[in-house]
Design an enzyme around this catalytic site. Structure first.
Site, short mmCIF file in Angstrom:
data_model
loop_
_atom_site.label_atom_id
_atom_site.label_comp_id
_atom_site.label_asym_id
_atom_site.label_seq_id
_atom_site.Cartn_x
_atom_site.Cartn_y
_atom_site.Cartn_z
N GLU A 171 -44.74 75.90 24.29
CA GLU A 171 -45.73 76.95 24.53
C GLU A 171 -46.98 76.45 25.24
O GLU A 171 -48.09 76.49 24.67
CB GLU A 171 -46.13 77.62 23.20
CG GLU A 171 -44.98 78.26 22.47
CD GLU A 171 -45.41 79.01 21.22
OE1 GLU A 171 -46.61 79.08 20.93
OE2 GLU A 171 -44.54 79.54 20.53
N GLU A 359 -37.81 79.96 19.06
CA GLU A 359 -38.59 80.45 17.91
C GLU A 359 -38.53 81.96 17.89
O GLU A 359 -38.71 82.63 18.93
CB GLU A 359 -40.08 80.07 18.01
CG GLU A 359 -40.39 78.65 17.68
CD GLU A 359 -41.89 78.35 17.76
OE1 GLU A 359 -42.71 79.27 17.54
OE2 GLU A 359 -42.22 77.20 18.06
#
Ligand code: IFM
Length: 460
Positions: A171, A359
């Protein structure tokens, strides 16, 4: 659809079910065996940055409970475990001496996974930059990208032979925008110029990291994990539709563009290119090396209106209201169709390799009542998003696996330990782990794929 048998029947036999964590969020033992502080250790100690001034000193004490936690993963019957490696354990000062004891820990971790027949998906950077590098500018400095390259090479040389896949970054949206523009994550900067430097040097570090991995282990599938945003306009006015495209370029395009096309989005460069650091010859080629896979972290959609204020900074958007009133305990809108819309849009805009959902999960803070955690909403959330994933597979998208976030409750960054994402509950006083209702259900789902049925993975 929550019946594990029926849901499992919608996935191919080689679809990977796993669970995910990250080093700083679970390991604790922040001073053990030569580890030195990261920017997050420092951030936690600053007043007003992290809920309750919580920190990662103990976290889930995973560093000291490694075997027990690996048994826990095995008991869930999942095929893969996604974890991150703490740079401050491997090269504690960012540059300089290598800490063998730090490498020993990850040796034990990957050996423990192999012994249990669990695939190892490692992430090299999940936000715990060695604090010493911050003194030289952290991600705003070009040399941090080269320091990352050395760290990547060192780590892969030692444990790469037992990994099934590796990601350079987790991320970068968070470690760039959330950390340098919005000030919510470490190092807590609120400055567009700093953020633009962090953007390019993070992208560069990713590319240098890919080269480092391949120089050590040419066969190891290497990728990156991106929390791409599905962005909806707040209305169908031309202004809001244009705002949504700008938001797409700003939130997604600045990562997907360089990595998968070798260029920053035009709208972004027109607005902010003059404030970017020097893009040196060869940088874009380094960043755009073909990847073996990419990871998508998805939780919630983003909805935007145009910001009509004169001089509003790019992307000049304001938040728009959610369409549904269903929110998790952290306040994030639940809207599973956005996952499908996002994967379709990204594949239409970019030529992407195979994808793992690295995720997905939900924050619900139910506690243990008479030995049980009844977290039905989390179970429903995961089931709904898996159902969308199955739809995508039937449409022909190369979705190869799904990792529930998270294996267990852990340090939720600026929210401290208040917000819980685990399918396993952690009592932070006693460190007792209790598998939640969602965890029991996930184990039944994974159990629908008998051992050996999962013949292929990122490697195969
Ligand atoms: O806990 C985080 C994780 O570290 C990165 N992705 C989002 C999760 C939930 O906020």
């Amino acid at each position: 659809m929550t019946d594990p048998k029926m849901l499992a029947a919608r996935f191919p036999g080689d679809f990977v079910f796993g669970v995910a964590t990250a080093a700083f969020q679970i390991e604790g033992a922040s001073k053990a065996d030569g580890r030195k502080p990261s920017i997050w250790d420092a951030f936690c100690n600053m007043p007003g940055r992290v809920y309750g001034r919580h920190n990662g000193d103990v976290a889930c004490d995973h560093y000291n409970r490694l075997e027990e936690d690996l048994d826990l993963i095995q008991s869930l019957g999942v095929e893969a475990y996604r974890f991150s490696i703490a740079w401050p354990r491997i090269i504690p000062e960012g540059t300089g001496p290598i800490n063998e004891k730090g490498l020993d820990f990850y040796d034990r971790l990957v050996d423990g996974l192999k012994a249990r027949n669990i695939k190892a998906f490692a992430t090299l950077y999940h936000w715990d930059l060695p604090l010493m590098l911050a003194g030289d500018g952290g991600w705003t400095a070009r040399q941090t990208a080269y320091a990352f390259q050395r760290y990547a090479k060192t780590t892969i040389a030692r444990i790469g032979d037992r990994l099934d896949a590796v990601a350079t970054f987790n991320e970068p949206w968070c470690s760039v925008w959330l950390s340098h523009l919005y000030g919510i994550h470490a190092p807590g900067e609120r400055n567009m110029d700093a953020a633009l430097n962090a953007l390019h040097f993070t992208n560069l570090a990713h590319g240098l990291g890919v080269s480092a991995v391949r120089s050590e282990r040419p066969d190891l599938p290497v990728g990156i994990v991106l929390n791409a945003h599905q962005i909806y306009p707040g209305s169908d006015t031309a202004a809001d539709v244009a705002a949504a495209q700008r938001a797409f370029d700003f939130n997604n395009g600045v990562f997907f563009g360089p990595i998968f096309k070798g260029e920053y989005p035009e709208s972004f460069m027109t607005a902010l290119g003059g404030r970017m650091p020097a893009i040196e010859p060869g940088d874009m080629e380094t960043i755009a090396q073909p990847l073996d896979w990419w990871g998508l972290n998805y939780y919630t959609p983003m909805r935007v209106h145009d910001d009509p204020a004169p001089g509003a900074e790019f992307p000049a958007t304001l938040p728009a209201a959610p369409v549904a009133d269903i929110k998790t305990d952290i306040g994030w809108e639940v809207y599973a169709p956005a996952l499908g819309d996002l994967v379709r849009k990204l594949n239409a805009d970019y030529h992407l390799p195979e994808c793992y959902i690295t995720e997905n999960g939900a924050c619900y803070n139910m506690s243990v009542e008479e030995g049980v955690v009844d977290d039905q909403p989390r179970l429903d959330y995961i089931a709904e998003h898996l159902s969308v994933t199955a739809d995508l597979i039937s449409e022909g998208y190369p979705m190869r696996g799904y990792f529930a976030w998270s294996l267990m409750d852990n340090f939720e960054w600026a929210e401290g330990y208040k917000m819980r994402f685990g399918i396993v509950h952690v009592d932070y006083e006693t460190q007792v782990r209790t598998v939640k209702k969602s965890g029991e259900w996930y184990a039944r789902l994974a159990g629908e794929f008998p051992a050996g049925n999962h013949a292929s993975s990122a490697k195969g």
